[in-house]
Design a protein around this motif. Sequence first.
Motif, PDB file in Angstrom:
ATOM      1  N   LEU A  72       0.833  -1.208   0.000  1.00  0.00           N
ATOM      2  CA  LEU A  72       0.000   0.000   0.000  1.00  0.00           C
ATOM      3  C   LEU A  72       0.868   1.260   0.000  1.00  0.00           C
ATOM      4  O   LEU A  72       0.590   2.224  -0.721  1.00  0.00           O
ATOM      5  CB  LEU A  72      -0.941   0.012   1.200  1.00  0.00           C
ATOM      6  CG  LEU A  72      -2.119  -0.938   1.122  1.00  0.00           C
ATOM      7  CD1 LEU A  72      -2.901  -0.933   2.425  1.00  0.00           C
ATOM      8  CD2 LEU A  72      -3.030  -0.581  -0.044  1.00  0.00           C
ATOM      9  N   TYR A  73       1.927   1.248   0.801  1.00  0.00           N
ATOM     10  CA  TYR A  73       2.859   2.383   0.786  1.00  0.00           C
ATOM     11  C   TYR A  73       3.505   2.526  -0.581  1.00  0.00           C
ATOM     12  O   TYR A  73       3.694   3.634  -1.085  1.00  0.00           O
ATOM     13  CB  TYR A  73       3.941   2.211   1.854  1.00  0.00           C
ATOM     14  CG  TYR A  73       3.496   2.608   3.230  1.00  0.00           C
ATOM     15  CD1 TYR A  73       3.270   3.944   3.547  1.00  0.00           C
ATOM     16  CD2 TYR A  73       3.304   1.657   4.208  1.00  0.00           C
ATOM     17  CE1 TYR A  73       2.858   4.315   4.808  1.00  0.00           C
ATOM     18  CE2 TYR A  73       2.892   2.022   5.475  1.00  0.00           C
ATOM     19  CZ  TYR A  73       2.674   3.349   5.778  1.00  0.00           C
ATOM     20  OH  TYR A  73       2.260   3.707   7.028  1.00  0.00           O
ATOM     21  N   ALA A  74       3.860   1.408  -1.189  1.00  0.00           N
ATOM     22  CA  ALA A  74       4.518   1.457  -2.500  1.00  0.00           C
ATOM     23  C   ALA A  74       3.587   2.070  -3.547  1.00  0.00           C
ATOM     24  O   ALA A  74       4.050   2.807  -4.428  1.00  0.00           O
ATOM     25  CB  ALA A  74       4.939   0.047  -2.929  1.00  0.00           C
ATOM     26  N   ARG A  75       2.287   1.810  -3.457  1.00  0.00           N
ATOM     27  CA  ARG A  75       1.329   2.395  -4.416  1.00  0.00           C
ATOM     28  C   ARG A  75       1.215   3.911  -4.248  1.00  0.00           C
ATOM     29  O   ARG A  75       0.921   4.621  -5.208  1.00  0.00           O
ATOM     30  CB  ARG A  75      -0.040   1.749  -4.233  1.00  0.00           C
ATOM     31  CG  ARG A  75      -0.108   0.340  -4.783  1.00  0.00           C
ATOM     32  CD  ARG A  75      -1.422  -0.321  -4.566  1.00  0.00           C
ATOM     33  NE  ARG A  75      -2.543   0.501  -5.024  1.00  0.00           N
ATOM     34  CZ  ARG A  75      -3.807   0.225  -4.808  1.00  0.00           C
ATOM     35  NH1 ARG A  75      -4.122  -0.852  -4.118  1.00  0.00           N
ATOM     36  NH2 ARG A  75      -4.753   0.998  -5.260  1.00  0.00           N
ATOM     37  N   GLU A  76       1.417   4.383  -3.030  1.00  0.00           N
ATOM     38  CA  GLU A  76       1.273   5.810  -2.764  1.00  0.00           C
ATOM     39  C   GLU A  76       2.529   6.613  -3.093  1.00  0.00           C
ATOM     40  O   GLU A  76       2.457   7.836  -3.227  1.00  0.00           O
ATOM     41  CB  GLU A  76       0.885   6.031  -1.301  1.00  0.00           C
ATOM     42  CG  GLU A  76      -0.494   5.488  -0.983  1.00  0.00           C
ATOM     43  CD  GLU A  76      -0.860   5.638   0.484  1.00  0.00           C
ATOM     44  OE1 GLU A  76      -0.071   6.256   1.236  1.00  0.00           O
ATOM     45  OE2 GLU A  76      -1.911   5.152   0.878  1.00  0.00           O
TER      46      GLU A  76
END
Length: 126
Positions: free
Chosen positions: A55-59
């Motif tokens: 999820l952090y990587a998507r942001e």
Amino acid sequence: MAVESADELGIAFGTAILGSVLLGFYRTGLADTAPADLPGGVLEAAQETLAGALLYARELPGELGEALATADTDAFTSALSATGGIAALILLAVGIFAGIMLRGVSSQADLTETEDEPDHEPTTAP
């Protein structure tokens, strides 16, 4: 009932230990392969769970997000492989232990011998 509880306890104990080993390998692997220029706190948060890390990587913007996603999945795959190897070694050791402990024990002996029935008729003296 006691056997079922013991089985459940053994499964829970094994899951907890192997889960901790998996998490340790994942955190170490991610710390080694994550991009150096991550914003503050992202690496620590990403080390908690794979889903959170993705999820952090998507942001994150562009290549930084892709690099974190790649590092996450690589770290998890490596951790899962190492933990699976450890679990396989434990299973092998348990199998060897069981083989040693059961050596010489016949499964047929328990079926043919009973303590209630004598092997022969008692003889009486004339």
